[in-house]
Design a protein around this motif. Structure first.
Motif, PDB file in Angstrom:
ATOM      1  N   GLY A  53       0.859  -1.191   0.000  1.00 17.61           N
ATOM      2  CA  GLY A  53       0.000   0.000   0.000  1.00 17.61           C
ATOM      3  C   GLY A  53       0.886   1.228   0.000  1.00 17.61           C
ATOM      4  N   ARG A  95      10.560  -1.404  -4.171  1.00 11.83           N
ATOM      5  CA  ARG A  95       9.460  -1.440  -5.153  1.00 11.83           C
ATOM      6  C   ARG A  95       9.483  -0.116  -5.926  1.00 11.83           C
ATOM      7  NH1 ARG A  95       3.678  -3.349  -2.962  1.00 11.83           N
ATOM      8  NH2 ARG A  95       3.334  -3.793  -5.181  1.00 11.83           N
ATOM      9  N   ASP A 245      -1.069   4.915  -6.426  1.00 16.12           N
ATOM     10  CA  ASP A 245       0.330   4.700  -6.075  1.00 16.12           C
ATOM     11  C   ASP A 245       1.226   5.795  -6.614  1.00 16.12           C
ATOM     12  OD1 ASP A 245      -1.077   1.911  -6.196  1.00 16.12           O
ATOM     13  OD2 ASP A 245       0.652   1.710  -4.861  1.00 16.12           O
ATOM     14  N   ASN A 255      -2.389   2.884 -10.379  1.00 16.26           N
ATOM     15  CA  ASN A 255      -2.982   2.178  -9.259  1.00 16.26           C
ATOM     16  C   ASN A 255      -2.983   0.691  -9.574  1.00 16.26           C
ATOM     17  OD1 ASN A 255      -4.233   2.457  -6.588  1.00 16.26           O
ATOM     18  ND2 ASN A 255      -6.077   1.675  -7.576  1.00 16.26           N
ATOM     19  N   LYS A 256      -3.482  -0.113  -8.636  1.00 10.48           N
ATOM     20  CA  LYS A 256      -3.474  -1.558  -8.811  1.00 10.48           C
ATOM     21  C   LYS A 256      -4.043  -1.982 -10.157  1.00 10.48           C
ATOM     22  CE  LYS A 256      -2.020  -3.811  -6.744  1.00 10.48           C
ATOM     23  NZ  LYS A 256      -0.614  -4.137  -7.005  1.00 10.48           N
TER      24      LYS A 256
HETATM   25  C1  LIG Z   1      -3.725   3.499  -0.111  1.00 10.20           C
HETATM   26  S1  LIG Z   1      -3.190   3.268  -1.682  1.00 10.20           S
HETATM   27  C2  LIG Z   1      -2.850   1.552  -1.729  1.00 10.20           C
HETATM   28  C3  LIG Z   1      -2.528   1.106  -3.129  1.00 10.20           C
HETATM   29  O1  LIG Z   1      -1.426   0.206  -3.087  1.00 10.20           O
HETATM   30  C4  LIG Z   1      -1.864  -1.025  -3.630  1.00 10.20           C
HETATM   31  O2  LIG Z   1      -0.853  -1.707  -4.294  1.00 10.20           O
HETATM   32  P1  LIG Z   1      -0.067  -2.887  -3.516  1.00 10.20           P
HETATM   33  O3  LIG Z   1      -1.079  -3.682  -2.751  1.00 10.20           O
HETATM   34  O4  LIG Z   1       0.603  -3.671  -4.639  1.00 10.20           O
HETATM   35  O5  LIG Z   1       0.944  -2.186  -2.638  1.00 10.20           O
HETATM   36  C5  LIG Z   1      -2.963  -0.632  -4.575  1.00 10.20           C
HETATM   37  O6  LIG Z   1      -2.462  -0.070  -5.755  1.00 10.20           O
HETATM   38  C6  LIG Z   1      -3.687   0.378  -3.739  1.00 10.20           C
HETATM   39  O7  LIG Z   1      -4.543   1.194  -4.447  1.00 10.20           O
END
Ligand SMILES: CSC[C@H]1O[C@H](OP(=O)(O)O)[C@H](O)[C@@H]1O
Length: 358
Positions: A53, A95, A245, A255-256
């Motif tokens: 996150g 990352r 992100d 974003n994801k």
């Molecule tokens: C509060 S924004 C969290 C953001 O991060 C996630 O990615 P990951 O789980 O790979 O770190 C995802 O993009 C979320 O929207």
């Protein structure tokens, strides 16, 4: 440090000089905190998604720099400001996509630059890491209020919302970004139900978002991503609400993976699209989304889940874990400094030139 919300879980805890991270790889079956006392360990936790996150990654890295400073001052004395650089780089390499990581490291480097070579830096750097952590808690609360009021004003729409991935207490220092808006809107009675995408291949939606919402009694139904269009067409979805992100200077949003799909589907179905992110997620050094480095992760994340193979041995895999949603598919970006409706470069510049609204 104050808990942002007594009911919501804490992903990140600094205690007795060490960093405790809730291991998100084994939620919801197991709630286990892993303990870290080195920058290298924290970098590994970020890379392996023990903690994930965008804001949570930045906060964890900030505490990682505190641990690095302790080690370098103990080992290298008045050379610590030189030798700490390698450890900061290890954190930076963990990352690539979430800009909050680099924003936090930049803030810690600025604090380092003001310190003398001679004195133990740990206490002063811990103050900066806690400031970063607590500013995220406050930003979550402010964005929750801003976003909930936007939902309230769109009362002509339905009483359900859809969200993707996990943007809650597990992804931040506080109650969340998109999930912070959802929590606040539910508490105020503006929404009744949340539709959560399962979010393959890491299942942040099914394992983390559903878990967070059910713990707090917020009605949630889980859907596979392939159902998203059907959900928008048949359920009274007013908003798709997601995190970010990295947001570029023109308002494009990384974003994801799967977020871009939802934005296109939302446009087709007349559902509004809200991005919620603190300004630490905005990267004004990048002109547009094409400039964002999209992380590609281990193919095993796609072809296996908990050791169960779901594809033929040796199949080629493409596993980008983020995508870019163009600004013209976004109705509003909510930050702690204010909101940007129909984002574009001029409006992003105006936002980032503002003093804090609250
Ligand atoms: C509060 S924004 C969290 C953001 O991060 C996630 O990615 P990951 O789980 O790979 O770190 C995802 O993009 C979320 O929207």
């Amino acid at each position: 440090m104050t808990t942002s919300n007594p009911k919501s879980v804490e992903a990140i805890i600094w205690r007795d000089g060490r960093l405790l991270l809730l291991d998100q790889r084994i939620l919801p079956e197991q709630e286990v905190y892993l303990t870290y006392d080195s920058a290298e360990g924290v970098a590994g936790a970020i890379k392996d998604m023990v903690v994930r996150g965008a804001p949570a990654i930045g906060i964890s890295a900030a505490y990682g720099v505190v641990l690095a400073a302790r080690a370098c001052f103990a080992a290298d004395g008045d050379q610590w400001k030189t030798t700490i650089a390698d450890k900061i780089q290890v954190l930076a390499d963990s990352r690539p996509t979430a800009v909050n990581l680099f924003w936090a490291l930049d803030n810690m480097q600025k604090a380092i630059n003001h310190l003398s070579d001679q004195n133990d830096p740990e206490a002063v750097l811990l103050v900066e890491a806690i400031r970063i952590h607590e500013s995220d808690i406050a930003a979550n609360r402010t964005m929750g209020e801003f976003g909930a009021e936007i939902i309230a004003q769109s009362n002509d729409a339905g009483r359900s919302v859809m969200t993707h991935c996990n943007t809650g207490a597990l992804a931040t220092g506080g109650v969340g970004t998109a999930l912070g808006v959802i929590r606040t809107a539910f508490e105020k009675g503006y929404i009744d139900h949340v539709h959560a995408d399962e979010t393959r291949p890491w299942f942040q939606g099914s394992r983390l978002t559903a878990w967070e919402l059910m713990r707090e009694g917020i009605p949630v139904s889980l859907n596979v991503e392939g159902a998203a269009a059907h959900v928008m067409r048949t359920q009274d979805i007013s908003w798709v609400i997601v995190g970010a992100d990295r947001i570029t200077a023109n308002g494009d949003v990384a974003n994801k993976i799967g977020t871009y799909n939802l934005a296109v589907l939302a446009m087709h179905h007349g559902v509004r699209f809200m991005v919620v992110a603190p300004t630490s997620t905005i990267d004004m050094s990048l002109a547009c989304g094409e400039d964002i480095v999209i992380e590609e992760r281990d193919p095993e994340e796609v072809v296996c889940y908990k050791g169960l193979r779901v594809a033929p041995e040796g199949v080629e895999v493409f596993n980008p874990v983020f995508d870019v949603t163009p600004a013209d598919l976004i109705d509003v970006i909510v930050t702690e400094k204010g909101i940007v409706e129909r984002p574009d470069a001029e409006k992003m510049r105006a936002l980032m030139s503002k003093d804090r609204l609250h």
